[in-house]
Motif scaffolding. Structure first.
Motif, PDB file in Angstrom:
ATOM      1  N   GLU A   1       0.810  -1.218   0.000  1.00 34.41           N
ATOM      2  CA  GLU A   1       0.000   0.000   0.000  1.00 34.41           C
ATOM      3  C   GLU A   1       0.845   1.272   0.000  1.00 34.41           C
ATOM      4  N   ALA A   2       2.149   1.140   0.167  1.00 38.83           N
ATOM      5  CA  ALA A   2       3.015   2.317   0.261  1.00 38.83           C
ATOM      6  C   ALA A   2       2.968   3.132  -1.030  1.00 38.83           C
ATOM      7  N   ALA A   3       2.721   4.427  -0.907  1.00 35.87           N
ATOM      8  CA  ALA A   3       2.688   5.336  -2.056  1.00 35.87           C
ATOM      9  C   ALA A   3       4.030   6.046  -2.148  1.00 35.87           C
ATOM     10  N   PHE A   4       4.684   5.934  -3.297  1.00 37.30           N
ATOM     11  CA  PHE A   4       5.991   6.542  -3.485  1.00 37.30           C
ATOM     12  C   PHE A   4       5.861   7.985  -3.949  1.00 37.30           C
ATOM     13  N   VAL A   5       6.869   8.773  -3.571  1.00 32.27           N
ATOM     14  CA  VAL A   5       6.922  10.185  -3.930  1.00 32.27           C
ATOM     15  C   VAL A   5       8.286  10.487  -4.533  1.00 32.27           C
ATOM     16  N   THR A   6       8.402  11.672  -5.080  1.00 37.07           N
ATOM     17  CA  THR A   6       9.642  12.084  -5.709  1.00 37.07           C
ATOM     18  C   THR A   6      10.740  12.264  -4.663  1.00 37.07           C
ATOM     19  N   ALA A   7      11.932  11.797  -4.959  1.00 38.46           N
ATOM     20  CA  ALA A   7      13.070  12.013  -4.078  1.00 38.46           C
ATOM     21  C   ALA A   7      13.529  13.474  -4.185  1.00 38.46           C
TER      22      ALA A   7
ATOM     23  N   PRO B   1      11.780   8.565 -12.675  1.00 35.83           N
ATOM     24  CA  PRO B   1      11.142   9.768 -13.200  1.00 35.83           C
ATOM     25  C   PRO B   1       9.931   9.514 -14.110  1.00 35.83           C
ATOM     26  N   LEU B   2       9.812   8.290 -14.630  1.00 36.47           N
ATOM     27  CA  LEU B   2       8.643   7.931 -15.425  1.00 36.47           C
ATOM     28  C   LEU B   2       7.912   6.800 -14.727  1.00 36.47           C
ATOM     29  N   PHE B   3       6.584   6.799 -14.792  1.00 31.52           N
ATOM     30  CA  PHE B   3       5.835   5.797 -14.038  1.00 31.52           C
ATOM     31  C   PHE B   3       4.415   5.697 -14.579  1.00 31.52           C
ATOM     32  N   ASN B   4       3.695   4.687 -14.114  1.00 32.44           N
ATOM     33  CA  ASN B   4       2.274   4.540 -14.425  1.00 32.44           C
ATOM     34  C   ASN B   4       1.402   4.868 -13.229  1.00 32.44           C
ATOM     35  N   ASN B   5       1.855   4.476 -12.018  1.00 30.13           N
ATOM     36  CA  ASN B   5       1.123   4.809 -10.805  1.00 30.13           C
ATOM     37  C   ASN B   5       2.094   4.803  -9.634  1.00 30.13           C
ATOM     38  N   VAL B   6       1.599   5.147  -8.436  1.00 30.38           N
ATOM     39  CA  VAL B   6       2.501   5.425  -7.325  1.00 30.38           C
ATOM     40  C   VAL B   6       2.581   4.303  -6.299  1.00 30.38           C
ATOM     41  N   SER B   7       1.743   3.271  -6.421  1.00 33.36           N
ATOM     42  CA  SER B   7       1.754   2.180  -5.453  1.00 33.36           C
ATOM     43  C   SER B   7       1.225   0.921  -6.102  1.00 33.36           C
ATOM     44  N   CYS B   8       1.478  -0.208  -5.450  1.00 37.94           N
ATOM     45  CA  CYS B   8       0.954  -1.484  -5.953  1.00 37.94           C
ATOM     46  C   CYS B   8      -0.565  -1.494  -5.920  1.00 37.94           C
ATOM     47  N   VAL B   9      -1.128  -1.049  -4.806  1.00 36.63           N
ATOM     48  CA  VAL B   9      -2.575  -1.127  -4.621  1.00 36.63           C
ATOM     49  C   VAL B   9      -3.320  -0.169  -5.551  1.00 36.63           C
ATOM     50  N   ALA B  10      -2.638   0.858  -6.058  1.00 31.49           N
ATOM     51  CA  ALA B  10      -3.289   1.792  -6.965  1.00 31.49           C
ATOM     52  C   ALA B  10      -3.675   1.127  -8.274  1.00 31.49           C
ATOM     53  N   CYS B  11      -2.919   0.106  -8.668  1.00 25.70           N
ATOM     54  CA  CYS B  11      -3.266  -0.653  -9.879  1.00 25.70           C
ATOM     55  C   CYS B  11      -4.133  -1.857  -9.551  1.00 25.70           C
ATOM     56  N   HIS B  12      -3.888  -2.461  -8.395  1.00 29.07           N
ATOM     57  CA  HIS B  12      -4.634  -3.648  -7.971  1.00 29.07           C
ATOM     58  C   HIS B  12      -5.550  -3.269  -6.813  1.00 29.07           C
ATOM     59  N   PHE B  13      -6.572  -2.473  -7.087  1.00 22.92           N
ATOM     60  CA  PHE B  13      -7.467  -1.996  -6.034  1.00 22.92           C
ATOM     61  C   PHE B  13      -8.157  -3.182  -5.374  1.00 22.92           C
ATOM     62  N   ASN B  14      -8.063  -3.229  -4.032  1.00 19.78           N
ATOM     63  CA  ASN B  14      -8.602  -4.365  -3.278  1.00 19.78           C
ATOM     64  C   ASN B  14      -8.047  -5.703  -3.768  1.00 19.78           C
ATOM     65  N   ASN B  15      -6.872  -5.629  -4.418  1.00 22.09           N
ATOM     66  CA  ASN B  15      -6.161  -6.821  -4.927  1.00 22.09           C
ATOM     67  C   ASN B  15      -6.858  -7.469  -6.119  1.00 22.09           C
ATOM     68  N   GLY B  16      -7.785  -6.745  -6.740  1.00 22.57           N
ATOM     69  CA  GLY B  16      -8.499  -7.303  -7.877  1.00 22.57           C
ATOM     70  C   GLY B  16      -7.936  -6.839  -9.203  1.00 22.57           C
TER      71      GLY B  16
ATOM     72  N   GLU C   1      14.767  -6.029   1.630  1.00 24.34           N
ATOM     73  CA  GLU C   1      13.783  -6.267   2.686  1.00 24.34           C
ATOM     74  C   GLU C   1      12.386  -5.839   2.242  1.00 24.34           C
ATOM     75  N   ILE C   2      12.296  -4.663   1.616  1.00 24.99           N
ATOM     76  CA  ILE C   2      10.990  -4.183   1.150  1.00 24.99           C
ATOM     77  C   ILE C   2      10.499  -5.032  -0.010  1.00 24.99           C
ATOM     78  N   LEU C   3      11.394  -5.375  -0.922  1.00 24.97           N
ATOM     79  CA  LEU C   3      11.002  -6.209  -2.059  1.00 24.97           C
ATOM     80  C   LEU C   3      10.507  -7.564  -1.586  1.00 24.97           C
ATOM     81  N   ASP C   4      11.212  -8.163  -0.625  1.00 21.65           N
ATOM     82  CA  ASP C   4      10.793  -9.454  -0.071  1.00 21.65           C
ATOM     83  C   ASP C   4       9.444  -9.347   0.632  1.00 21.65           C
ATOM     84  N   ALA C   5       9.230  -8.223   1.326  1.00 23.83           N
ATOM     85  CA  ALA C   5       7.972  -8.044   2.059  1.00 23.83           C
ATOM     86  C   ALA C   5       6.787  -7.971   1.095  1.00 23.83           C
ATOM     87  N   ALA C   6       6.921  -7.179   0.033  1.00 23.15           N
ATOM     88  CA  ALA C   6       5.835  -7.070  -0.946  1.00 23.15           C
ATOM     89  C   ALA C   6       5.565  -8.413  -1.606  1.00 23.15           C
TER      90      ALA C   6
END
Length: 463
Positions: free
Chosen positions: A79-85, A95-110, A309-314
């Motif tokens: 659910e973590a939303a990434f921001v610009t460094a 610098p290029l992206f489609n969305n800011v978090s995993c859940v933003a594309c997979h809403f409610n995991n669907g 660690e974060i990659l493994d957690a996701a």
């Protein structure tokens, strides 16, 4: 704060789980069935009895304490939303992206919608070398040594439709929908829609000739750990590339590049089975969908925005999600639909059961699961083709998508659609688009009586 957040989430999940258990008991009682006896259990011991909008977002109920904790930590990562460094929390977007978090594309995991920010637009240049062009502003789209998806100048292999300040997006996609009509065997009409794509560079200039565009929606993420745990030999045993049994179905595996092992491996995940495991699937999503570099796909200068660690957690999060149980299994209409599903040879690709083997998550091991997939590639005909090869998958081949939880798709995310590009608005439409190896099953459905068609769809909605 992290501990408190994890505790809050675990308490919330406990409340949901208790509510689901009570609902399951009441539901079973109403059906004069013993509680938890709505067999077969779709996900084996990972099955959860919940049919709400949160049904795809629950931890497997048989996790031990360690993996339950890993799931909770992974939930935060998902659910973590990434921001610009630079930033204190979750820097590294773009610098290029489609969305800011995993859940933003997979809403409610669907499954996601066919909208900017959720869709994934894959491209490749026919006849070009497998090297990212020097004019490409972003280098995380790694090209595997065995890949046959040559990058497009200025776009790479995936179009990022958004950019951080100072970095315009790579491209702009316009979709127009066209309707076509047909008739069932009983004379009643139906309408199907297909998409026409117009991809340009962000400034409106045309893309080069010979570019193949594949427009896709995100897939659900629950139950993936179980599919990862299916032994390779089980998947290969279901393959019949030369159609020796003569049923018109000739599924075959996709062999793809394993970045960690630096070798070919069996593909399992994605619309064309182009990912070998969930760690690489997660790493590629961070890199290509969010522009977040990581240990598997570092930036060109070696920078990693997230650590292992974060990659493994996701990854652990999607490995340990529960599978929602089937419902109405004793309903005569559903039972009839299941028989019709088998008689139409749909089960030749959508295998009703598989058994898992070993896995680092003990809860996933030795489970009899009912995912309704063979994890193999099938030629679905020219009408569904994207004409973009992907490793050994041709432009007309797609992996058999799992059907478990299908009846909850629009409960979890209203307005969800089906098939790789979201063209099918209903399950009936999804079936009617089947061609190639699925043509005979489509015709069997198309020529059924209305009551039989309704029964088969009722079975799919019970999953």
């Amino acid at each position: 704060m992290i501990v408190q957040s994890i505790f809050s989430r675990r308490l919330h999940r406990l409340i949901l789980a208790v509510g689901a258990a009570v609902a399951g008991i009441l539901f079973s009682t109403l059906l004069h069935l013993p509680a938890q006896a709505q067999a077969p259990q779709s996900g084996g011991d990972t099955t959860i009895y919940m049919r709400s909008s949160q049904a795809y977002a629950q931890p497997a109920p048989n996790l031990d304490d360690y993996w339950d904790e890993r799931h909770a930590v992974g939930d935060l990562a998902f659910e973590a939303a990434f921001v610009t460094a630079p930033a204190n929390v979750n820097p590294g977007l773009g610098p290029l992206f489609n969305n800011v978090s995993c859940v933003a594309c997979h809403f409610n995991n669907g499954r996601g919608l066919q909208e900017k920010g959720q869709r994934v637009v894959r491209v490749s240049q026919l006849g070009a070398e497998k090297i990212l062009p020097s004019d490409h502003p972003y280098a995380l789209e790694a090209v595997a040594p065995t890949a046959n998806t040559s990058p497009v100048s200025g776009l790479g292999t995936q179009v990022q439709e958004q950019g951080i300040y100072g970095h315009p997006p790579e491209g702009a996609l316009e979709i127009t929908w066209q309707e076509q009509t047909g008739s069932y065997g009983d004379g009643s009409d139906y309408s199907l829609r297909s998409s026409q794509l117009e991809l340009t560079y962000f400034d409106g200039s045309p893309i080069p000739d010979g570019v193949v565009v594949s427009n896709r929606i995100p897939l659900p993420v629950f139950g993936l750990g179980l599919l990862e745990a299916v032994p390779e030999e089980v998947v290969l045993a279901a393959a019949d590339p030369d159609d020796f049994d003569g049923d018109g179905v000739s599924g075959r595996p996709n062999w793809v590049w394993d970045v960690e092992q630096q070798a070919d491996a069996l593909g399992r995940f994605g619309w064309k089975s182009n990912m070998p495991n969930l760690l690489q699937q997660s790493a590629a999503a961070y890199a290509n969908d969010m522009g977040v570099s990581n240990p598997m796909f570092p930036a060109e200068n070696g920078v990693e925005d997230i650590d292992l660690e974060i990659l493994d957690a996701a990854t652990a999060y999607v490995q340990t999600l529960a599978v929602p149980a089937r419902v109405s299994v004793d309903d005569p209409k559903v039972r009839k639909g299941e028989r019709l599903f088998a008689n139409a040879n749909c089960a030749a690709c959508h295998l009703s059961e598989m058994r898992t083997g070993t896995h680092k998550v003990p809860a996933l091991e030795n489970q009899m699961i009912h995912a309704y997939t063979d994890l193999l590639l099938h030629d679905m005909g020219p009408e569904l083709a994207d004409n973009r090869p992907d490793f050994q998958a041709t432009g007309e081949e797609w992996r058999t998508p799992p059907l478990w939880g299908l009846g909850l798709s629009q409960t979890v995310f209203p307005y969800s659609t089906y098939l790789h590009d979201g063209r099918a608005r209903t399950l009936e439409e999804a079936i009617l688009w089947h061609g190639g190896e699925g043509a005979a099953s489509r015709e069997a459905f198309r020529t059924m009586s209305e009551s039989d068609r309704m029964a088969l769809v009722a079975f799919l909605k019970s999953l």
